[in-house]
Design an enzyme around this catalytic site. Structure first.
Site, PDB file in Angstrom:
ATOM      1  N   HIS A  30      45.020 102.874  48.243  1.00  0.00           N
ATOM      2  CA  HIS A  30      46.210 101.938  47.459  1.00  0.00           C
ATOM      3  C   HIS A  30      47.779 103.032  47.587  1.00  0.00           C
ATOM      4  CE1 HIS A  30      43.658  99.122  46.186  1.00  0.00           C
ATOM      5  NE2 HIS A  30      43.028  99.963  46.119  1.00  0.00           N
TER       6      HIS A  30
ATOM      7  N   HIS B 113      32.537  94.909  43.742  1.00  0.00           N
ATOM      8  CA  HIS B 113      33.379  94.421  42.609  1.00  0.00           C
ATOM      9  C   HIS B 113      32.531  92.939  41.966  1.00  0.00           C
ATOM     10  CE1 HIS B 113      37.134  96.201  42.071  1.00  0.00           C
ATOM     11  NE2 HIS B 113      37.346  96.774  42.743  1.00  0.00           N
TER      12      HIS B 113
ATOM     13  N   HIS C 168      35.050 109.103  38.993  1.00  0.00           N
ATOM     14  CA  HIS C 168      34.331 108.054  39.397  1.00  0.00           C
ATOM     15  C   HIS C 168      32.508 107.850  38.931  1.00  0.00           C
ATOM     16  CE1 HIS C 168      38.254 106.413  40.188  1.00  0.00           C
ATOM     17  NE2 HIS C 168      37.758 105.195  40.139  1.00  0.00           N
TER      18      HIS C 168
ATOM     19  N   HIS D 187      40.351 103.197  51.878  1.00  0.00           N
ATOM     20  CA  HIS D 187      40.329 102.843  51.040  1.00  0.00           C
ATOM     21  C   HIS D 187      41.174 103.402  50.109  1.00  0.00           C
ATOM     22  CE1 HIS D 187      38.675 100.578  47.234  1.00  0.00           C
ATOM     23  NE2 HIS D 187      39.885 100.654  46.919  1.00  0.00           N
TER      24      HIS D 187
ATOM     25  N   HIS E  75      33.444 101.322  47.103  1.00  0.00           N
ATOM     26  CA  HIS E  75      33.441 102.497  45.690  1.00  0.00           C
ATOM     27  C   HIS E  75      32.154 102.224  45.519  1.00  0.00           C
ATOM     28  CE1 HIS E  75      35.256  99.330  43.738  1.00  0.00           C
ATOM     29  NE2 HIS E  75      35.798  99.638  44.159  1.00  0.00           N
TER      30      HIS E  75
ATOM     31  N   GLY F  35      41.429 103.172  39.870  1.00  0.00           N
ATOM     32  CA  GLY F  35      41.964 103.844  41.350  1.00  0.00           C
ATOM     33  C   GLY F  35      41.703 105.538  40.823  1.00  0.00           C
TER      34      GLY F  35
ATOM     35  N   ALA G 183      32.084  99.571  39.476  1.00  0.00           N
ATOM     36  CA  ALA G 183      32.615  97.758  39.440  1.00  0.00           C
ATOM     37  C   ALA G 183      31.740  97.264  40.191  1.00  0.00           C
ATOM     38  CB  ALA G 183      34.366  98.033  40.104  1.00  0.00           C
TER      39      ALA G 183
ATOM     40  N   ASP H 267      39.951 106.145  47.354  1.00  0.00           N
ATOM     41  CA  ASP H 267      40.872 104.364  46.361  1.00  0.00           C
ATOM     42  C   ASP H 267      42.410 105.538  45.605  1.00  0.00           C
ATOM     43  OD1 ASP H 267      40.716 102.678  44.675  1.00  0.00           O
ATOM     44  OD2 ASP H 267      39.280 102.901  43.247  1.00  0.00           O
TER      45      ASP H 267
ATOM     46  N   GLU I  85      41.790  94.805  49.382  1.00  0.00           N
ATOM     47  CA  GLU I  85      40.726  94.474  48.533  1.00  0.00           C
ATOM     48  C   GLU I  85      40.583  93.171  47.480  1.00  0.00           C
ATOM     49  OE1 GLU I  85      38.514  97.916  45.228  1.00  0.00           O
ATOM     50  OE2 GLU I  85      40.944  97.989  45.712  1.00  0.00           O
TER      51      GLU I  85
END
Length: 389
Positions: free
Chosen positions: A60, A199, A254, A58, A220, A313, A224, A277, A133
């Site tokens: 980005h 999420h 996080h 995961h 994650h 992120g 979220a 992330d 995602e």
């Protein structure tokens, strides 16, 4: 060509042994503490740890490149940076975006992958596949997702994406509370995708319906998502009670170190997967960046949306996550390594070829110094040459 890694402490089956690793082409040919290996090239790993390559499921982006906007060269540059940080295999995480932009990103990822599977592997980490995602996510827990682009489950759209990728979409995150998600999970599995949930503000029973339908992981975990209450366990309670894998972002932002220890104690060391992330700011200084369609500001390494301050992120690398986990838990290196190696490989269904140092598997190897910093990386038997060095 045969390359020999000699004199190091090699991680095998949960412990370290003083043996040599011989690679030929892309594969591990032999692991032996005795006998003559007759290599073409010798790497002296004396005083160092020799461990399996890290797998990031995961992320980005990094080094100034956002996955959603990356072209073929961009994927090469992201992969090179990741390899220098110990990541030998990764999934590119496409943030919820327009259909046109998502398809463009898929096409660029596939083009990059085709080059990697040619006779000569690139000077970068191996792109294992695509992680979507979204867009089938709940607005209430959208995080950095653009709300106007979120959708209810649409299997026809997903099939179009998978066909465009030639089956390269390996992983998808969905929210259990959306109408039709539980029924869609088995169909997503049949399309070749492992399904993660996140999420989400889903209740306990709704989450279990999805887990029982074939969910493999939680995105994650604890971020979220609706948190546990003694009367309403919600998605967090179901995820922790179940046997699915849990992603964890171990950057100290996080998840508090105590929360990381709590998660490991509940789930066990074999069910937690460390992910970064990371966004395009990973490897760079504080400043203004993008995450998909979002404007992001990074201050003191902490990435947040400019619009509302929501965390967007991270700037974490796998190499730093390894050191963080050792510091947070007090555990030895050999106890932490599965969270970055065998666990993600097993969840994704690729442990037959990566995730451990075994004869016949890919030559994905990381050399660590005694302080656990990444010194060198081999991807498919090829030593990564750091750019500018």
């Amino acid at each position: 060509m045969k390359a020999l890694i000699k004199g190091g402490r090699v991680y095998q089956k949960g412990t370290f042994e003083k043996v040599d690793v011989l690679m030929e082409g892309r594969k591990i040919l032999a692991i032996d503490g005795k006998g003559e290996m007759k290599p073409d090239v010798v790497y002296d790993a004396s005083g160092k740890y020799v461990v399996p390559g890290f797998i990031d499921l995961h992320t980005h982006g990094g080094m100034g490149i956002d996955v959603n906007a990356a072209d073929k060269e961009g994927f090469e540059n992201i992969g090179h940076f990741f390899a220098t940080q110990g990541t030998t295999s990764w999934l590119c995480s496409i943030l919820t975006d327009t259909k046109e932009q998502t398809l463009q990103c898929i096409n660029h990822a596939v083009d990059h992958h085709k080059e990697q599977t040619s006779a000569v592997h690139g000077n970068c980490a191996d792109l294992l596949g695509i992680h979507l995602e979204g867009p089938f996510l709940a607005a209430e827990y959208k995080g950095a997702m653009p709300e106007e682009l979120l959708l209810l489950p649409d299997l026809e759209l997903l099939k179009e994406y998978q066909e465009a990728s030639n089956g390269f979409i390996r992983y998808i995150t969905v929210s259990p509370e959306l109408v039709g998600v539980a029924e869609a999970v088995p169909k997503m599995n049949k399309l070749g995708m492992k399904v993660a949930i996140g999420h989400s503000g889903a209740d306990y029973d709704t989450t279990w319906n999805c887990i029982n339908a074939g969910v493999a992981a939680s995105t994650h975990t604890l971020n979220a998502m609706k948190l546990l209450h003694q009367h309403e366990p919600a998605i967090m309670g179901a995820v922790l009670e179940s046997d699915i894998y849990c992603e964890a972002i171990c950057d100290g932002r996080h998840l508090h170190p105590g929360t990381v220890r709590f998660l490991l104690k509940i789930k066990g060391m074999d069910k937690v997967i460390v992910v970064t992330d990371s966004i395009m700011a990973a490897g760079l200084q504080d400043g203004d960046y993008k995450l998909g369609v979002n404007d992001v500001i990074v201050e003191d390494g902490d990435a947040r949306l400019k619009s509302d301050g929501a965390r967007a992120g991270s700037t974490l690398t796998t190499g730093q996550a390894l050191k963080n986990l050792i510091a947070y838990t007090g555990k030895d290196l050999e106890e932490i390594l599965p969270l970055l190696t065998s666990n993600p490989a097993k969840m994704l269904g690729v442990y037959d070829r990566i995730g451990s140092l075994d004869v016949g598997k890919d030559g994905d190897v990381v050399i660590l110094d005694e302080g656990y910093s990444v010194v060198d990386t081999y991807v498919k038997g090829r030593k990564i040459e750091r750019k500018g060095v």
